[in-house]
Motif scaffolding. Structure first.
Motif, PDB file in Angstrom:
ATOM      1  N   SER A  46       0.897  -1.255   0.059  1.00 28.84           N
ATOM      2  CA  SER A  46      -0.103  -0.098   0.033  1.00 28.84           C
ATOM      3  C   SER A  46       0.973   1.214  -0.061  1.00 28.84           C
ATOM      4  O   SER A  46       1.734   1.537   0.910  1.00 28.84           O
ATOM      5  CB  SER A  46      -0.889   0.163   1.289  1.00 28.84           C
ATOM      6  N   ASN A  47       0.976   1.982  -0.941  1.00 26.13           N
ATOM      7  CA  ASN A  47       1.636   3.139  -1.117  1.00 26.13           C
ATOM      8  C   ASN A  47       3.035   3.043  -0.735  1.00 26.13           C
ATOM      9  O   ASN A  47       3.764   3.704  -0.178  1.00 26.13           O
ATOM     10  CB  ASN A  47       1.178   4.226  -0.137  1.00 26.13           C
ATOM     11  N   GLY A  48       3.428   1.794  -1.345  1.00 29.03           N
ATOM     12  CA  GLY A  48       5.024   1.424  -1.321  1.00 29.03           C
ATOM     13  C   GLY A  48       5.283   0.831   0.277  1.00 29.03           C
ATOM     14  O   GLY A  48       6.452   0.392   0.116  1.00 29.03           O
ATOM     15  N   VAL A  49       4.427   0.820   0.877  1.00 26.38           N
ATOM     16  CA  VAL A  49       4.700   0.146   2.318  1.00 26.38           C
ATOM     17  C   VAL A  49       4.205  -1.389   2.237  1.00 26.38           C
ATOM     18  O   VAL A  49       2.883  -1.504   1.835  1.00 26.38           O
ATOM     19  CB  VAL A  49       3.852   0.965   3.632  1.00 26.38           C
ATOM     20  N   PHE A  50       4.930  -2.111   2.689  1.00 27.59           N
ATOM     21  CA  PHE A  50       4.533  -3.745   2.814  1.00 27.59           C
ATOM     22  C   PHE A  50       3.595  -3.881   3.888  1.00 27.59           C
ATOM     23  O   PHE A  50       3.523  -3.321   5.099  1.00 27.59           O
ATOM     24  CB  PHE A  50       5.687  -4.541   3.204  1.00 27.59           C
ATOM     25  N   LEU A  51       2.301  -4.411   3.424  1.00 27.75           N
ATOM     26  CA  LEU A  51       1.394  -4.737   4.389  1.00 27.75           C
ATOM     27  C   LEU A  51       1.314  -6.112   4.781  1.00 27.75           C
ATOM     28  O   LEU A  51       1.345  -6.297   6.063  1.00 27.75           O
ATOM     29  CB  LEU A  51       0.005  -4.395   3.708  1.00 27.75           C
ATOM     30  N   MET A  52       1.346  -7.263   3.791  1.00 32.53           N
ATOM     31  CA  MET A  52       1.330  -8.436   4.291  1.00 32.53           C
ATOM     32  C   MET A  52       1.702  -9.499   3.163  1.00 32.53           C
ATOM     33  O   MET A  52       1.691  -8.804   2.108  1.00 32.53           O
ATOM     34  CB  MET A  52      -0.307  -8.781   4.697  1.00 32.53           C
ATOM     35  N   ASP A  53       1.897 -10.754   3.391  1.00 31.58           N
ATOM     36  CA  ASP A  53       2.171 -11.463   2.515  1.00 31.58           C
ATOM     37  C   ASP A  53       1.414 -13.065   2.719  1.00 31.58           C
ATOM     38  O   ASP A  53       0.960 -13.136   3.841  1.00 31.58           O
ATOM     39  CB  ASP A  53       3.572 -11.805   2.177  1.00 31.58           C
ATOM     40  N   THR A  54       1.886 -14.028   1.865  1.00 34.45           N
ATOM     41  CA  THR A  54       1.189 -15.399   1.723  1.00 34.45           C
ATOM     42  C   THR A  54       2.336 -16.461   2.509  1.00 34.45           C
ATOM     43  O   THR A  54       1.636 -17.584   2.390  1.00 34.45           O
ATOM     44  CB  THR A  54       0.465 -15.782   0.871  1.00 34.45           C
ATOM     45  N   ARG A  55       3.178 -15.944   3.062  1.00 28.56           N
ATOM     46  CA  ARG A  55       4.302 -16.764   3.438  1.00 28.56           C
ATOM     47  C   ARG A  55       3.900 -17.802   4.816  1.00 28.56           C
ATOM     48  O   ARG A  55       4.360 -18.774   4.932  1.00 28.56           O
ATOM     49  CB  ARG A  55       5.554 -16.163   3.828  1.00 28.56           C
ATOM     50  N   ALA A  56       3.135 -17.163   5.589  1.00 28.59           N
ATOM     51  CA  ALA A  56       3.029 -17.623   6.959  1.00 28.59           C
ATOM     52  C   ALA A  56       1.190 -17.789   7.371  1.00 28.59           C
ATOM     53  O   ALA A  56       0.797 -18.445   6.750  1.00 28.59           O
ATOM     54  CB  ALA A  56       3.749 -17.073   8.069  1.00 28.59           C
ATOM     55  N   GLY A  57       0.927 -16.884   8.112  1.00 27.04           N
ATOM     56  CA  GLY A  57      -0.500 -16.891   8.699  1.00 27.04           C
ATOM     57  C   GLY A  57      -0.774 -17.709   9.741  1.00 27.04           C
ATOM     58  O   GLY A  57      -1.935 -17.812  10.130  1.00 27.04           O
ATOM     59  N   GLU A  58       0.072 -17.967  10.526  1.00 26.19           N
ATOM     60  CA  GLU A  58      -0.188 -18.947  11.750  1.00 26.19           C
ATOM     61  C   GLU A  58      -0.936 -17.788  12.618  1.00 26.19           C
ATOM     62  O   GLU A  58      -1.869 -18.355  13.448  1.00 26.19           O
ATOM     63  CB  GLU A  58       1.163 -19.358  12.187  1.00 26.19           C
ATOM     64  N   SER A  59      -0.320 -16.649  13.117  1.00 26.23           N
ATOM     65  CA  SER A  59      -0.995 -15.916  14.071  1.00 26.23           C
ATOM     66  C   SER A  59      -2.475 -15.540  13.607  1.00 26.23           C
ATOM     67  O   SER A  59      -3.272 -15.198  14.494  1.00 26.23           O
ATOM     68  CB  SER A  59       0.075 -14.674  14.216  1.00 26.23           C
ATOM     69  N   GLU A  60      -2.622 -15.099  12.264  1.00 23.97           N
ATOM     70  CA  GLU A  60      -3.881 -14.886  11.779  1.00 23.97           C
ATOM     71  C   GLU A  60      -4.981 -16.031  12.055  1.00 23.97           C
ATOM     72  O   GLU A  60      -6.025 -15.694  12.398  1.00 23.97           O
ATOM     73  CB  GLU A  60      -3.833 -14.474  10.066  1.00 23.97           C
ATOM     74  N   ARG A  61      -4.578 -17.085  11.751  1.00 22.35           N
ATOM     75  CA  ARG A  61      -5.118 -18.412  12.002  1.00 22.35           C
ATOM     76  C   ARG A  61      -5.438 -18.530  13.393  1.00 22.35           C
ATOM     77  O   ARG A  61      -6.782 -18.680  13.915  1.00 22.35           O
ATOM     78  CB  ARG A  61      -4.738 -19.713  11.310  1.00 22.35           C
ATOM     79  N   LEU A  62      -4.736 -18.292  14.213  1.00 13.76           N
ATOM     80  CA  LEU A  62      -4.886 -18.443  15.769  1.00 13.76           C
ATOM     81  C   LEU A  62      -5.988 -17.276  16.346  1.00 13.76           C
ATOM     82  O   LEU A  62      -6.633 -17.589  17.033  1.00 13.76           O
ATOM     83  CB  LEU A  62      -3.473 -17.961  16.420  1.00 13.76           C
ATOM     84  N   LEU A  63      -5.769 -16.094  15.624  1.00 17.52           N
ATOM     85  CA  LEU A  63      -6.689 -15.146  15.904  1.00 17.52           C
ATOM     86  C   LEU A  63      -7.995 -15.471  15.629  1.00 17.52           C
ATOM     87  O   LEU A  63      -9.109 -15.116  16.744  1.00 17.52           O
ATOM     88  CB  LEU A  63      -6.605 -13.873  14.807  1.00 17.52           C
ATOM     89  N   VAL A  64      -8.645 -16.160  14.880  1.00 21.89           N
ATOM     90  CA  VAL A  64      -9.742 -16.817  14.527  1.00 21.89           C
ATOM     91  C   VAL A  64     -10.177 -17.912  15.467  1.00 21.89           C
ATOM     92  O   VAL A  64     -11.281 -18.192  16.047  1.00 21.89           O
ATOM     93  CB  VAL A  64     -10.290 -16.940  13.257  1.00 21.89           C
ATOM     94  N   ARG A  65      -9.117 -18.655  15.395  1.00 24.63           N
ATOM     95  CA  ARG A  65      -9.376 -20.240  16.310  1.00 24.63           C
ATOM     96  C   ARG A  65      -9.775 -19.541  17.845  1.00 24.63           C
ATOM     97  O   ARG A  65     -10.451 -20.515  18.270  1.00 24.63           O
ATOM     98  CB  ARG A  65      -7.949 -20.804  16.169  1.00 24.63           C
ATOM     99  N   ALA A  66      -8.899 -18.751  18.384  1.00 26.31           N
ATOM    100  CA  ALA A  66      -9.113 -18.675  19.616  1.00 26.31           C
ATOM    101  C   ALA A  66     -10.485 -17.954  20.060  1.00 26.31           C
ATOM    102  O   ALA A  66     -11.033 -18.224  21.049  1.00 26.31           O
ATOM    103  CB  ALA A  66      -8.014 -17.371  20.153  1.00 26.31           C
ATOM    104  N   ALA A  67     -10.964 -17.119  19.002  1.00 26.57           N
ATOM    105  CA  ALA A  67     -12.147 -16.442  19.195  1.00 26.57           C
ATOM    106  C   ALA A  67     -13.264 -17.663  19.142  1.00 26.57           C
ATOM    107  O   ALA A  67     -14.201 -17.730  20.001  1.00 26.57           O
ATOM    108  CB  ALA A  67     -12.392 -15.472  18.100  1.00 26.57           C
TER     109      ALA A  67
END
Length: 216
Positions: free
Chosen positions: A30-51
């Motif tokens: 976004s506007n030259g700033v790195f936001l995210m990539d598809t390399r990992a995702g463990e913490s994003e999955r934990l976000l939903v799983r914990a909820a």
């Protein structure tokens, strides 16, 4: 080193949004700033799983931020939520999940339980009367590093009060952060209720953190 190529580049109301490919993976810039990539995702999955672990079957879930799709993919993999609302301001990002990023979100946007709302999350939260059993917030890089100034409101007292009001009694708010944010955790506890902190080690830098707050 993998060759980096630009797959798509779009001018939005918030500036330039680009999708890049690096080897087998995609990156969102976004506007030259790195936001995210598809390399990992463990913490994003934990976000939903914990909820989801904190709510019962037939629950209503709200996910703020579509990202590369790890969160919504984890949500549709569970039978627990009866409804999954994803609020994502960038229509271009939603479109990328119909083609380039579909494997990472596991075609979750085709799940009948999923509804995508292409709106600014703060504005939408202020307008909707709906309440949710679980809200998962993954916007920018967390409370202490927001790419867009407007998103900072989500993490302040007024934003937290708004999120609390969108939670059903006994509901849970899960918040992703690129690093520990003790000041935010204290605000979270004072406005919502008891907070737990889940850390996920990453290859470089500080661990990702998921904050889980239960509305009292």
């Amino acid at each position: 080193m993998d060759e980096v190529t630009t797959v798509d580049r779009v001018r939005t109301d918030r500036g330039e949004l680009a999708l890049r490919r690096s080897g087998p993976h995609y990156e969102i810039i976004s506007n030259g700033v790195f936001l995210m990539d598809t390399r990992a995702g463990e913490s994003e999955r934990l976000l939903v799983r914990a909820a989801l672990d904190a709510v019962g079957p037939g629950s209503r879930m709200l996910i703020g931020g579509l990202g590369v799709g790890f969160s919504v993919a984890e949500a549709v993999a569970s039978t627990r939520p009866a409804q999954i609302v994803v609020v994502e301001i960038e229509r271009t990002l939603v479109r990328w999940h119909r083609d380039h990023l579909a494997p990472y979100s596991r075609n979750a946007l085709d799940d009948p339980r999923v509804r995508v709302v292409a709106r600014d999350l703060v504005d939408w939260l202020a307008e909707t009367p709906d309440r949710y059993d679980a809200i998962c917030l993954d916007v920018d890089n967390g409370p202490d590093w927001t790419v867009f100034d407007g998103n900072a409101a989500l993490y302040g007292p007024q934003g937290l009060a708004l999120l609390r009001d969108r939670l059903a009694p006994g509901g849970v708010l899960a918040v992703w952060s690129a690093a520990a944010a003790p000041g935010y955790a204290a605000r979270l506890a004072s406005i919502l209720g008891p907070v737990s902190e889940l850390r996920v080690e990453v290859p470089r830098g500080e661990p990702d953190v998921v904050y889980l707050a239960h509305r009292v």
